[in-house]
Design a protein around this motif. Structure first.
Motif, mmCIF file in Angstrom:
data_model
loop_
_atom_site.group_PDB
_atom_site.id
_atom_site.type_symbol
_atom_site.label_atom_id
_atom_site.label_comp_id
_atom_site.label_asym_id
_atom_site.label_seq_id
_atom_site.Cartn_x
_atom_site.Cartn_y
_atom_site.Cartn_z
ATOM 1 N N VAL A 170 1.130 -19.540 14.868
ATOM 2 C CA VAL A 170 0.957 -18.085 14.847
ATOM 3 C C VAL A 170 1.808 -17.493 13.726
ATOM 4 C CG1 VAL A 170 1.163 -15.946 16.188
ATOM 5 C CG2 VAL A 170 0.614 -18.088 17.349
ATOM 6 N N THR A 171 1.189 -16.722 12.865
ATOM 7 C CA THR A 171 1.962 -16.120 11.774
ATOM 8 C C THR A 171 2.466 -14.739 12.164
ATOM 9 O OG1 THR A 171 0.268 -14.792 10.651
ATOM 10 C CG2 THR A 171 0.313 -17.168 10.148
ATOM 11 N N GLU A 172 3.456 -14.277 11.443
ATOM 12 C CA GLU A 172 3.854 -12.868 11.524
ATOM 13 C C GLU A 172 2.757 -12.054 10.815
ATOM 14 O OE1 GLU A 172 6.292 -11.631 13.133
ATOM 15 O OE2 GLU A 172 7.342 -13.493 13.629
ATOM 16 N N PRO A 173 2.694 -10.757 11.087
ATOM 17 C CA PRO A 173 1.675 -9.943 10.383
ATOM 18 C C PRO A 173 2.096 -9.684 8.931
ATOM 19 C CG PRO A 173 2.903 -8.583 11.939
ATOM 20 C CD PRO A 173 3.417 -9.978 12.101
ATOM 21 N N ASP A 174 2.188 -10.750 8.152
ATOM 22 C CA ASP A 174 2.744 -10.674 6.799
ATOM 23 C C ASP A 174 1.687 -10.730 5.703
ATOM 24 O OD1 ASP A 174 5.300 -10.524 7.776
ATOM 25 O OD2 ASP A 174 5.799 -12.635 7.424
ATOM 26 N N ALA A 221 -8.243 -14.083 13.561
ATOM 27 C CA ALA A 221 -7.540 -13.226 12.612
ATOM 28 C C ALA A 221 -7.345 -11.830 13.186
ATOM 29 C CB ALA A 221 -8.321 -13.155 11.303
ATOM 30 N N ASN A 222 -6.084 -11.397 13.204
ATOM 31 C CA ASN A 222 -5.760 -10.043 13.666
ATOM 32 C C ASN A 222 -5.608 -9.153 12.446
ATOM 33 O OD1 ASN A 222 -4.898 -10.440 16.751
ATOM 34 N ND2 ASN A 222 -4.249 -12.199 15.538
ATOM 35 N N VAL A 223 -6.273 -7.996 12.494
ATOM 36 C CA VAL A 223 -6.216 -7.136 11.311
ATOM 37 C C VAL A 223 -6.095 -5.675 11.724
ATOM 38 C CG1 VAL A 223 -8.750 -7.260 11.162
ATOM 39 C CG2 VAL A 223 -7.445 -6.427 9.197
ATOM 40 N N SER A 224 -5.281 -4.964 10.958
ATOM 41 C CA SER A 224 -5.146 -3.527 11.178
ATOM 42 C C SER A 224 -4.910 -2.860 9.829
ATOM 43 C CB SER A 224 -3.964 -3.235 12.118
ATOM 44 O OG SER A 224 -2.757 -3.656 11.512
ATOM 45 N N LEU A 225 -5.013 -1.538 9.812
ATOM 46 C CA LEU A 225 -4.726 -0.780 8.596
ATOM 47 C C LEU A 225 -3.576 0.178 8.887
ATOM 48 C CD1 LEU A 225 -8.254 0.323 7.288
ATOM 49 C CD2 LEU A 225 -6.991 -1.753 6.781
ATOM 50 N N LEU A 276 2.911 -0.332 12.264
ATOM 51 C CA LEU A 276 1.692 -1.128 12.334
ATOM 52 C C LEU A 276 0.592 -0.347 13.050
ATOM 53 C CD1 LEU A 276 2.973 -4.692 13.294
ATOM 54 C CD2 LEU A 276 2.172 -3.891 11.065
ATOM 55 N N GLY A 277 -0.614 -0.470 12.542
ATOM 56 C CA GLY A 277 -1.745 0.201 13.163
ATOM 57 C C GLY A 277 -2.324 -0.623 14.306
ATOM 58 N N ILE A 278 -3.330 -0.072 14.950
ATOM 59 C CA ILE A 278 -3.988 -0.798 16.044
ATOM 60 C C ILE A 278 -4.870 -1.888 15.449
ATOM 61 C CG2 ILE A 278 -5.626 -0.593 17.951
ATOM 62 C CD1 ILE A 278 -4.447 2.029 18.572
ATOM 63 N N ARG A 279 -4.785 -3.082 16.049
ATOM 64 C CA ARG A 279 -5.478 -4.223 15.440
ATOM 65 C C ARG A 279 -6.703 -4.634 16.228
ATOM 66 N NH1 ARG A 279 -2.973 -9.273 18.424
ATOM 67 N NH2 ARG A 279 -1.520 -8.120 19.712
ATOM 68 N N THR A 280 -7.611 -5.257 15.530
ATOM 69 C CA THR A 280 -8.689 -5.974 16.199
ATOM 70 C C THR A 280 -8.470 -7.455 15.920
ATOM 71 O OG1 THR A 280 -10.137 -5.755 14.272
ATOM 72 C CG2 THR A 280 -10.374 -4.109 16.018
HETATM 73 P P1 ADP Z 1 -1.197 -11.811 21.400
HETATM 74 O O1 ADP Z 1 -0.351 -12.977 21.827
HETATM 75 O O2 ADP Z 1 -1.455 -10.799 22.440
HETATM 76 O O3 ADP Z 1 -2.454 -12.222 20.701
HETATM 77 P P2 ADP Z 1 0.832 -11.283 19.368
HETATM 78 O O4 ADP Z 1 1.685 -10.056 19.325
HETATM 79 O O5 ADP Z 1 1.491 -12.559 19.680
HETATM 80 O O6 ADP Z 1 -0.356 -10.972 20.333
HETATM 81 O O7 ADP Z 1 0.155 -11.398 17.950
HETATM 82 C C1 ADP Z 1 -0.837 -12.300 17.663
HETATM 83 C C2 ADP Z 1 -1.103 -12.247 16.199
HETATM 84 O O8 ADP Z 1 -1.460 -10.929 15.780
HETATM 85 C C3 ADP Z 1 0.060 -12.640 15.322
HETATM 86 O O9 ADP Z 1 -0.431 -13.459 14.285
HETATM 87 C C4 ADP Z 1 0.562 -11.336 14.762
HETATM 88 O O10 ADP Z 1 1.105 -11.517 13.481
HETATM 89 C C5 ADP Z 1 -0.692 -10.528 14.677
HETATM 90 N N1 ADP Z 1 -0.481 -9.075 14.796
HETATM 91 C C6 ADP Z 1 0.259 -8.440 15.703
HETATM 92 N N2 ADP Z 1 0.180 -7.107 15.523
HETATM 93 C C7 ADP Z 1 -0.630 -6.894 14.452
HETATM 94 C C8 ADP Z 1 -1.112 -5.733 13.777
HETATM 95 N N3 ADP Z 1 -0.795 -4.489 14.162
HETATM 96 N N4 ADP Z 1 -1.941 -5.917 12.731
HETATM 97 C C9 ADP Z 1 -2.295 -7.138 12.336
HETATM 98 N N5 ADP Z 1 -1.871 -8.266 12.941
HETATM 99 C C10 ADP Z 1 -1.052 -8.152 13.991
#
Ligand code: ADP
Ligand code: MG
Ligand code: ZN
Length: 489
Positions: free
Chosen positions: A168-172, A209-213, A220-224
């Protein structure tokens, strides 16, 4: 700045969750085989069927592969690491819980807080790795449909309990392209350390893939969360679509809904899955049937010592040993198979920089356009080397080489064969004949000036030299005409 805004610029924020099937022969908690493609339900036992009373035993090899990954990603490896039960009900999960690891401080997953450096053509970027953990795969549901309606569903438990690792990556990550490059580098790393085959199309590497704007600098915005991409290119396409969809919503003042969306490869869109994912309570708790994994310093040291050259080191070595640009070195090490292909080609044709140029140029363009990896094409290092030698020998022009390359990639044809079959040698290649003529004129300034002085025999001599140089393959009429033009110009 005026209040009257033009389009608001958003920053794209992406975090990836990557599931990796580990290259073990047996399952995570039992002795069943993991081989892909066996008849349904032939690789099962009471443990992976979740029968009452069956007890799991941890697969040491799976832990070792997880450890290799954690070490290679520079994670902090935890001395004791605990499995947890993630409770939920679904037909593909016979125990009604999945054995996995969770991010508890007192019961940490195998590795946390690592990173992987991303070197695109831009400046290097360090992408944080939140955690590396181990878990088990679920069974596989096969839906039997008629006219788009599900008649009934079958379950194959061969996949139940197959060892999975999640990274799992950071949202980087800041763009769909970066996400693709990152995933490519991670895959290349996993291949290099023998942890995964990296085959996304077979599902042995899956990426959510988690993505937000957000406005730059804002919270951080709301992600899908987007699922169902089965190639590097689909990940980039799906994220680009999703970022654009969110942008349109935000521009209209509408909220982005936190949801899971599926990528439709054919239509090129993401769509909301009908069952909207609610915030679930999985009631995580430590798995009482398993002791914690104990990873001592000695084991970590052994793993570290046994790691092969990692892609980053390989990239740096290529850059200096072969004098490649950072971009070219990054490209030819972007996957293990490509790096191996590069070295094999250089073995046949030592001008590494030329090889890298072709791989980073026309070959990469073809792979991108077709959505293929080098190992999925029919091109061999030997044939690529042959093609480059034909160009060097002046047998064909670079343009001709570029023209036949796609066919070599598609069919595995040899360059010489294609050139012979199609009469592509200089006979029909003005540019190549022209360059030989230039060389001959330069090498024989005497006859050239004789020609200017009116001695027409000088032309015959020069034509002879061109024919000799091209081993008789040039069309004499073409040589005559071009020579006259060049000498007179
Ligand atoms: P969950 O375990 O509920 O899926 P996590 O907080 O562990 O949620 O995050 C899962 C993934 O989503 C990670 O890779 C994280 O970097 C990414 N992520 C978390 N918040 C955001 C955001 N606002 N925008 C984009 N990606 C995000
Ligand atoms: Mg998630
Ligand atoms: Zn089993």
């Amino acid at each position: 700045m005026s209040e009257r805004t033009t389009a608001i610029a958003y920053e794209v924020v992406i975090g990836l969750e990557i599931h990796v099937q580990l290259l073990t022969d047996s399952k995570m908690f039992c002795e069943c085989a993991t081989a892909f493609g066996a008849p349904p339900n032939t690789q099962t036992c009471p443990v992976c069927l979740g029968l009452p009373g069956a007890l799991p035993v941890i697969n040491r090899k799976a832990v070792e592969l997880g450890l290799r990954t954690a070490v290679a990603l520079g994670c902090r490896v935890h001395g004791t690491s605990q499995f947890h039960r993630k409770n939920y009900y679904y037909p593909d999960l016979p125990k009604n819980y999945q054995i996995t690891q969770y991010e508890y401080k007192i019961h940490p997953p195998l590795g946390t807080k690592g990173s992987l450096e991303l070197t695109a053509d831009t400046s290097p970027r360090r992408i944080g790795i939140r955690r590396v953990h181990l878990e088990e795969d679920t069974g596989k549901l096969v839906h039997v449909e008629q006219h788009g309606q599900i008649l009934h569903s079958l379950i194959d438990f061969n996949r139940s309990g197959v060892p999975l690792m999640e990274v799992v990556t950071e949202p980087d990550l800041r763009s769909p392209e970066q996400a693709r490059l990152f995933l490519g580098r991670l895959r290349s790393l996993l291949q290099a350390i023998g942890v995964s085959s990296g085959r996304m199309e077979e599902g042995s590497l899956r990426c959510d893939a988690n993505v937000s704007l957000r406005r730059p600098g804002a919270e951080l915005g709301i992600r899908t969360e987007v699922k169902n991409m089965n190639s590097l290119r689909s990940v980039e396409r799906a994220l680009a679509f999703e970022a654009q969809r969110q942008e349109q919503l935000l521009d209209r003042g509408q909220p982005v809904g936190q949801e899971t969306r599926h990528w439709d490869e054919r239509r090129g869109v993401t769509f909301s899955s009908r069952t909207k994912e609610e915030a679930q309570d999985y009631r995580y708790f430590p798995e009482p049937d398993l002791v914690p994994i104990a990873v001592g310093k000695q084991w970590i040291d052994e793993v570290r010592a046994s790691l092969p050259e990692l892609p980053d080191a390989r990239r740096q070595r290529y850059a200096s040993a072969y004098r490649l640009s950072p971009y070219d070195a990054g490209l030819v090490t972007s996957s293990m198979p490509l790096a191996i292909f590069f070295e094999a080609t250089v073995g046949h044709y030592p001008q590494a920089k030329t090889v890298a140029n072709w791989l980073a140029g026309d070959v990469a363009a073809y792979l991108n356009a077709e959505g293929l990896e080098i190992e999925e094409t029919a091109l061999t290092p030997n044939h690529l080397a042959e093609l480059l030698r034909l160009v060097d020998a002046g047998t064909i022009s670079i343009r001709t080489a570029k023209e036949i390359l796609p066919e070599m990639l598609r069919t595995g044809a040899s360059a010489e064969q294609l050139v012979a079959d199609r009469g592509l040698a200089q006979i029909s290649d003005t540019a190549a004949v022209g360059s030989v003529i230039d060389r001959i004129i330069a090498e024989h300034p005497g006859p050239a000036s004789d020609f200017h002085g009116g001695k027409t025999q000088a032309l015959t001599f020069l034509v002879g030299q061109v024919m000799k140089k091209t081993r008789g393959r040039a069309n004499p009429e073409l040589v005559n005409r071009l020579l006259r033009e060049k000498l007179q110009s």
